[in-house]
Design a protein around this motif. Structure first.
Motif, PDB file in Angstrom:
ATOM      1  N   UNK A 150      25.270   2.834 -57.991  1.00 32.36           N
ATOM      2  CA  UNK A 150      25.721   4.221 -58.122  1.00 32.36           C
ATOM      3  C   UNK A 150      26.746   4.481 -57.026  1.00 32.36           C
ATOM      4  N   UNK A 151      28.005   4.600 -57.408  1.00 36.86           N
ATOM      5  CA  UNK A 151      29.034   4.880 -56.431  1.00 36.86           C
ATOM      6  C   UNK A 151      28.965   6.339 -56.010  1.00 36.86           C
ATOM      7  N   UNK A 152      29.159   6.587 -54.724  1.00 35.23           N
ATOM      8  CA  UNK A 152      29.171   7.929 -54.149  1.00 35.23           C
ATOM      9  C   UNK A 152      30.594   8.258 -53.727  1.00 35.23           C
ATOM     10  N   UNK A 153      31.089   9.412 -54.115  1.00 36.07           N
ATOM     11  CA  UNK A 153      32.459   9.814 -53.815  1.00 36.07           C
ATOM     12  C   UNK A 153      32.493  10.678 -52.557  1.00 36.07           C
ATOM     13  N   UNK A 154      33.383  10.337 -51.648  1.00 39.64           N
ATOM     14  CA  UNK A 154      33.523  11.079 -50.401  1.00 39.64           C
ATOM     15  C   UNK A 154      34.153  12.448 -50.681  1.00 39.64           C
ATOM     16  N   UNK A 155      33.441  13.520 -50.307  1.00 40.55           N
ATOM     17  CA  UNK A 155      33.972  14.877 -50.474  1.00 40.55           C
ATOM     18  C   UNK A 155      34.339  15.511 -49.141  1.00 40.55           C
ATOM     19  N   UNK A 156      33.879  14.904 -48.035  1.00 44.92           N
ATOM     20  CA  UNK A 156      34.184  15.474 -46.725  1.00 44.92           C
ATOM     21  C   UNK A 156      34.028  14.458 -45.612  1.00 44.92           C
ATOM     22  N   UNK A 157      34.678  14.744 -44.496  1.00 44.92           N
ATOM     23  CA  UNK A 157      34.571  13.934 -43.279  1.00 44.92           C
ATOM     24  C   UNK A 157      34.237  14.876 -42.127  1.00 44.92           C
ATOM     25  N   UNK A 158      33.232  14.514 -41.337  1.00 47.14           N
ATOM     26  CA  UNK A 158      32.831  15.337 -40.193  1.00 47.14           C
ATOM     27  C   UNK A 158      32.908  14.510 -38.917  1.00 47.14           C
ATOM     28  N   UNK A 159      32.829  15.201 -37.810  1.00 49.33           N
ATOM     29  CA  UNK A 159      32.901  14.557 -36.510  1.00 49.33           C
ATOM     30  C   UNK A 159      31.684  13.653 -36.291  1.00 49.33           C
ATOM     31  N   UNK A 160      31.863  12.604 -35.509  1.00 48.79           N
ATOM     32  CA  UNK A 160      30.740  11.736 -35.157  1.00 48.79           C
ATOM     33  C   UNK A 160      29.768  12.470 -34.237  1.00 48.79           C
ATOM     34  N   UNK A 161      28.491  12.167 -34.397  1.00 49.73           N
ATOM     35  CA  UNK A 161      27.418  12.811 -33.640  1.00 49.73           C
ATOM     36  C   UNK A 161      26.570  11.741 -32.966  1.00 49.73           C
ATOM     37  N   UNK A 162      26.134  12.015 -31.760  1.00 47.95           N
ATOM     38  CA  UNK A 162      25.168  11.127 -31.089  1.00 47.95           C
ATOM     39  C   UNK A 162      23.771  11.514 -31.585  1.00 47.95           C
TER      40      UNK A 162
END
Length: 232
Positions: A150-162
């Protein structure tokens, strides 16, 4: 810098029953409480300005990692096979934690189903696989590629979190899937405009108003979680 704003943020964990309570007095079984009901109840508390929920929140030690595959990339060796921390979150999760949205959008309410094909990734995923491209619409999948993928489509990009620790040296990125009411263990990130400690009691009451059998634990300000990490 943890990648989120820890100030005026309360974290609450709950254990939600996953089986209906038996019928009583000729009444039908009580319906299972939903994440949406809990968010609405907590959001009605005076002093609460935003509520996000997920299967975990940063620094609670509950994040789990998965290998994943990216369309058009690979095969990978055992040493460079991509891995990420995977979280299921509500649309309001990023705004409650003030995790910046770098590109695209957050989830829609209509995507809060187990079969949703939308995914949000952190910056490290986009930088590794699509450094000079628009990541929106790119596809990945958890695990390996096979005939039933099942391919998942990227709808958003967020900042990296620790997520795991403020001192973490293994900076695996994060992948976010839409929250679905499957998990018995749920975590809330509750943004307030009053001291977080002042809403602890009414938040507990709002959760129990949805279902008295819900167990509540891990009630702590995010500042306290950060202090416990930074004092070691």
């Amino acid at each position: 810098d943890p990648g989120f704003d820890s100030g005026s943020l309360l974290t609450v964990h709950v254990s939600v029953p996953r089986a209906p309570r038996p019928a009583a007095d000729n009444l039908p079984p009580a319906p299972l409480p939903t994440g949406r009901e809990l968010v609405e109840g907590i959001g009605s508390v005076a002093g609460v300005v935003a509520v996000g929920l997920g299967n975990d929140v940063p620094l609670d030690g509950n994040a789990g990692a998965n290998f994943y595959s990216v369309e058009g990339h690979g095969p990978f060796t055992a040493q460079d096979r991509p891995r990420a921390w995977v979280h299921r979150v509500s649309p309001g999760f990023f705004s409650a934690l003030r995790i910046p949205l770098v590109a695209g959008r957050t989830f829609l309410d209509s995507e809060l189903i187990p079969t949703a094909s939308s995914v949000i990734v952190s910056e490290r995923v986009a930088a590794r696989f699509w450094p000079n491209e628009d990541p929106i619409g790119k596809r990945l999948t958890l695990g390996s590629v096979d005939a039933n993928v099942q391919w998942l489509s990227v709808v958003g990009v967020v900042r990296d979190v620790r997520y795991r620790s403020l001192r973490q040296t293994n900076m695996d990125p994060d992948i976010y899937l839409p929250f679905a009411d499957r998990n018995a263990q749920i975590a809330f990130a509750i943004r307030t405009d009053v001291p977080p400690a002042s809403v602890m009691a009414p938040v507990r009451a709002a959760i129990r108003a949805v279902d008295t059998s819900i167990a509540i634990y891990g009630v702590e300000s995010m500042d306290a979680r950060v202090r416990s990490q930074s004092s070691r």
